[in-house]
Design a protein around this motif. Structure first.
Motif, short mmCIF file in Angstrom:
data_model
loop_
_atom_site.label_atom_id
_atom_site.label_comp_id
_atom_site.label_asym_id
_atom_site.label_seq_id
_atom_site.Cartn_x
_atom_site.Cartn_y
_atom_site.Cartn_z
N PRO A 206 0.84 -1.20 0.00
CA PRO A 206 0.00 0.00 0.00
C PRO A 206 0.87 1.25 0.00
CG PRO A 206 0.05 -0.96 2.19
CD PRO A 206 0.82 -1.90 1.31
N GLY A 207 0.57 2.17 -0.89
CA GLY A 207 1.33 3.41 -0.93
C GLY A 207 0.95 4.32 0.22
N ASP A 208 1.71 5.40 0.36
CA ASP A 208 1.41 6.40 1.38
C ASP A 208 1.27 7.76 0.71
OD1 ASP A 208 3.98 6.95 0.68
OD2 ASP A 208 4.85 6.64 2.67
N GLY A 234 -8.71 13.91 -4.75
CA GLY A 234 -9.18 12.71 -4.06
C GLY A 234 -8.39 12.45 -2.78
N ALA A 235 -7.06 12.68 -2.85
CA ALA A 235 -6.23 12.46 -1.66
C ALA A 235 -6.58 13.45 -0.57
CB ALA A 235 -4.76 12.59 -2.04
N ALA A 236 -6.86 14.71 -0.96
CA ALA A 236 -7.22 15.72 0.02
C ALA A 236 -8.53 15.37 0.72
CB ALA A 236 -7.31 17.09 -0.65
N ARG A 237 -9.47 14.82 -0.03
CA ARG A 237 -10.76 14.43 0.56
C ARG A 237 -10.61 13.27 1.54
NH1 ARG A 237 -14.24 14.65 -5.10
NH2 ARG A 237 -14.52 16.92 -5.16
N ALA A 238 -9.56 12.44 1.33
CA ALA A 238 -9.36 11.28 2.20
C ALA A 238 -8.79 11.67 3.56
CB ALA A 238 -8.43 10.28 1.52
N GLY A 239 -8.35 12.92 3.72
CA GLY A 239 -7.84 13.37 5.01
C GLY A 239 -6.39 13.77 4.94
N LEU A 240 -5.93 14.45 5.97
CA LEU A 240 -4.58 15.02 5.99
C LEU A 240 -3.50 13.97 5.87
CD1 LEU A 240 -3.05 17.70 6.29
CD2 LEU A 240 -3.00 17.30 8.76
N ALA A 241 -3.70 12.80 6.52
CA ALA A 241 -2.66 11.77 6.51
C ALA A 241 -2.39 11.25 5.10
CB ALA A 241 -3.06 10.62 7.42
N ALA A 242 -3.41 11.25 4.25
CA ALA A 242 -3.25 10.73 2.89
C ALA A 242 -2.89 11.81 1.89
CB ALA A 242 -4.54 10.04 2.45
N GLY A 276 -4.81 21.71 4.11
CA GLY A 276 -3.77 21.87 5.12
C GLY A 276 -2.37 21.85 4.55
N ARG A 277 -2.24 22.14 3.26
CA ARG A 277 -0.94 22.21 2.60
C ARG A 277 -0.79 23.59 1.97
NH1 ARG A 277 -0.47 18.20 5.22
NH2 ARG A 277 0.07 16.09 4.49
N PRO A 278 -0.68 24.64 2.78
CA PRO A 278 -0.63 26.01 2.24
C PRO A 278 0.58 26.20 1.33
CG PRO A 278 0.02 25.99 4.55
CD PRO A 278 -0.52 24.63 4.25
N PRO A 279 0.44 27.05 0.32
CA PRO A 279 1.55 27.29 -0.62
C PRO A 279 2.80 27.77 0.12
CG PRO A 279 -0.48 28.30 -1.40
CD PRO A 279 -0.76 27.85 -0.01
N ASP A 280 3.96 27.34 -0.34
CA ASP A 280 5.21 27.81 0.24
C ASP A 280 5.90 28.76 -0.75
OD1 ASP A 280 6.18 26.17 -1.74
OD2 ASP A 280 7.07 24.69 -0.40
#
Length: 586
Positions: A206-208, A234-242, A276-280
């Motif tokens: 399983p990937g991370d 889709g990854a963002a909808r799955a939650g911060l950990a994904a 939760g990944r604001p632009p840097d």
């Protein structure tokens, strides 16, 4: 399978055996000492003799029982003593295994494999697995794959993954898969990254979040931006950990900005904040560069202001991106203001920052300010290099100071092929063909290969000087040096020969241009037709016209009337009829 070949001892004339030999009345300790002695002699022999295999059989087997000579304990002792030379250890191990199948020691072979991996000999390590049938530990196999990846051998790593999976049912751990995907992206091969990802999934690993981020970056590199956007959403909808890190989002933002898909770029920025990944800073740099490329200066200014409003302190690359964009858009005063602001906030401009401004002011003609900035760059500890030199030379040539550029070229050691290209083009533009050719020959003698732009300038200059033969010779030299001539270079040579009355050479170069996949411009066809009409060569005229029509080129009006007069004389009825036909066909 190991070899079943029987090697016979010259003394006993019997098959070699690996049955433990204990001298009569001896002890295990005595046997150990004897094995150590044998191993010492073996090590000396294989180090000193280039072809030691035959020498070992003749020298040692006549003095020691073969049961000790090929004993697994002897093999292990030899490998211990040869630990600093894993390749020689592999050669010895393969020879022992092929000479006595019962001497094969899986533990010893695995140790050789580990030594080869530690030495970075990936190919030899693979040979050890295939030839000795050893089964290294999963940890050793993972380290082996990592060493291949670190060495940049990604295709070899992929083949090793396939082989190890089929032979040992071995599946690398997730960090190895991620390293393989990341390395493939650094190599610029997104399709190889896809291959690793699909094999990882098919292996049941399983990937991370990192795996998804690497997949998204590979999709971006492959130009599949909509799929990358869908994946990240889709990854963002799955939650911060994904949710992948900022790098994957920034890559997508950069690619969308380059394609001027600003509404989608804005949607990704909003997704980053919501996930939760604001632009840097890197994200903002990519946006600013793209907005300036698209001419959206006001929007670039707004993004720069927003960056500050969000609490970021712009770094040197971000300031440089703004300064570069403002210079290219002609906002000189604002660019200088930002440059001065860098010092006020404690940021030291880098070499690229200086080069941006120096280049801008050289091209603008403000030599005094360009020189002052260049001196400031040198005072800041940045040594002059070919980039700095090229910037200055381009400015000098642009403003008619080509002689100064030539002098600077010859007295400066930090030059490259771009340096020569700039000076060659500057001299050719001024019609100083003798000097231009001299610089060209100097570049070739220095081992540099001038680009097609420099060749094009020389070709055009020679044609304008009435020397199409010299231009044609340069074209021949380009082909010989594997440099593809520009289409306009062919046009110059065609018209150049026509201008000196050598229409046959003009026709020859028309054929060469077409054979090389170029489409000569209408002016070149017109000039050929005019010369051929003047010479009364009607058949050749028709051949050129046919080629012209095939390439969807249109006859000029004056050339059209000249052509019809040549074909029909002064018969006005026929002239009008042919004019209508040719104009319709063209």
């Amino acid at each position: 399978m190991f070899s079943s070949r029987v090697v016979r001892s010259p003394r006993w004339r019997r098959p070699i055996s690996a049955v433990a030999f204990i001298p009569a009345g001896g002890s295990p300790k005595a046997e150990s000492l004897l094995i150590s002695k044998i191993a010492r002699e073996i090590c000396k022999t294989i180090r000193d003799q280039p072809r030691w295999e035959e020498h070992l059989l003749k020298s040692l087997s006549s003095r020691y029982p073969s049961s000790l000579f090929f004993h697994p304990a002897c093999l292990r002792e030899v490998l211990r003593r040869q630990s600093l030379d894993p390749l020689l250890s592999l050669r010895y191990t393969l020879w022992v295994c092929s000479s006595s199948s019962s001497a094969a020691d899986p533990a010893a072979s695995a140790a050789v494999f580990d030594a080869l991996v530690a030495a970075g000999a990936g190919g030899a390590a693979m040979t050890a697995i295939c030839s000795t049938k050893c089964r290294p530990s999963d940890r050793s196999l993972s380290l082996f794959l990592r060493r291949l990846l670190t060495a940049g051998a990604f295709q070899e790593a992929l083949q090793a993954v396939i082989f190890l999976g089929s032979v040992f049912n071995f599946t690398p751990p997730l960090p190895v898969w991620n390293a393989a995907m990341e390395g493939s992206l650094k190599l610029g091969d997104p399709h190889l990254a896809f291959n690793f990802y699909h094999r990882m999934v098919n292996s049941g690993v399983p990937g991370d979040a990192l795996s998804l981020g690497l997949l998204a970056r590979a999709l971006c590199e492959a130009g599949r931006l909509d799929e990358a956007h869908c994946l990240l959403r889709g990854a963002a909808r799955a939650g911060l950990a994904a949710t992948p890190g900022v790098a994957a989002f920034s890559e997508l933002v950069s690619k969308l900005a380059r394609q001027r898909r600003y509404s989608e770029m804005s949607a990704v920025l909003h997704l980053m904040i919501a996930a939760g990944r604001p632009p840097d800073l890197f994200t903002y740099q990519a946006i600013i560069h793209a907005l300036f490329r698209g001419g959206l200066v006001a929007e670039a200014r707004r993004i720069f202001a927003e960056l500050r409003r969000r609490g970021y302190s712009p770094d040197v690359p971000t300031f440089t991106a703004m300064i570069d964009g403002l210079c290219k858009m002609g906002s000189t005063e604002e660019a200088l203001s930002l440059f001065e602001e860098m010092a006020l906030v404690g940021l030291k401009p880098n070499e690229y920052t200086f080069n941006v401004l120096v280049d801008h002011f050289w091209k603008k003609g403000d030599w005094e300010l360009a020189q002052r900035l260049h001196q400031e760059m040198l005072n800041s500890g940045f040594a002059g290099n070919s980039v700095t030199l090229n910037t200055r030379l381009a400015g000098l040539c642009m403003h008619g100071s080509t002689s100064a550029a030539v002098a600077m070229l010859y007295k400066t050691p930090e030059k490259d092929v771009i340096t020569y290209n700039i000076v060659i083009q500057g001299l050719a533009e001024e019609g100083r063909m003798g000097e231009a050719m001299g610089v060209y020959r100097g570049a070739v003698e220095a081992g540099e290969e001038p680009g097609c732009g420099a060749y094009d300038a020389l070709v055009r200059g020679n044609c304008q000087a009435g020397e199409p033969a010299a231009a044609a010779a340069l074209m021949e030299e380009m082909v010989m040096r594997k440099v593809e001539p520009l289409s306009r270079s062919y046009d110059c040579v065609i018209r150049g020969f026509c201008d000196v009355g050598n229409v046959d050479e003009g026709l020859l170069w028309l054929g060469r241009a077409i054979s090389a996949g170029n489409k000569p411009v209408e002016e070149s066809f017109d000039r050929l037709i005019e010369c051929l009409c003047g010479a009364g060569r009607v058949d050749d005229v028709l051949v050129v016209v046919r080629k012209m029509v095939e390439m969807r080129r249109r006859l000029g009006e004056a050339t059209c009337w000249l052509l019809i007069e040549t074909l029909c004389g002064r018969n006005s009825t026929l002239v009008c009829d042919y004019v209508n036909r040719i104009l319709y066909d063209a």
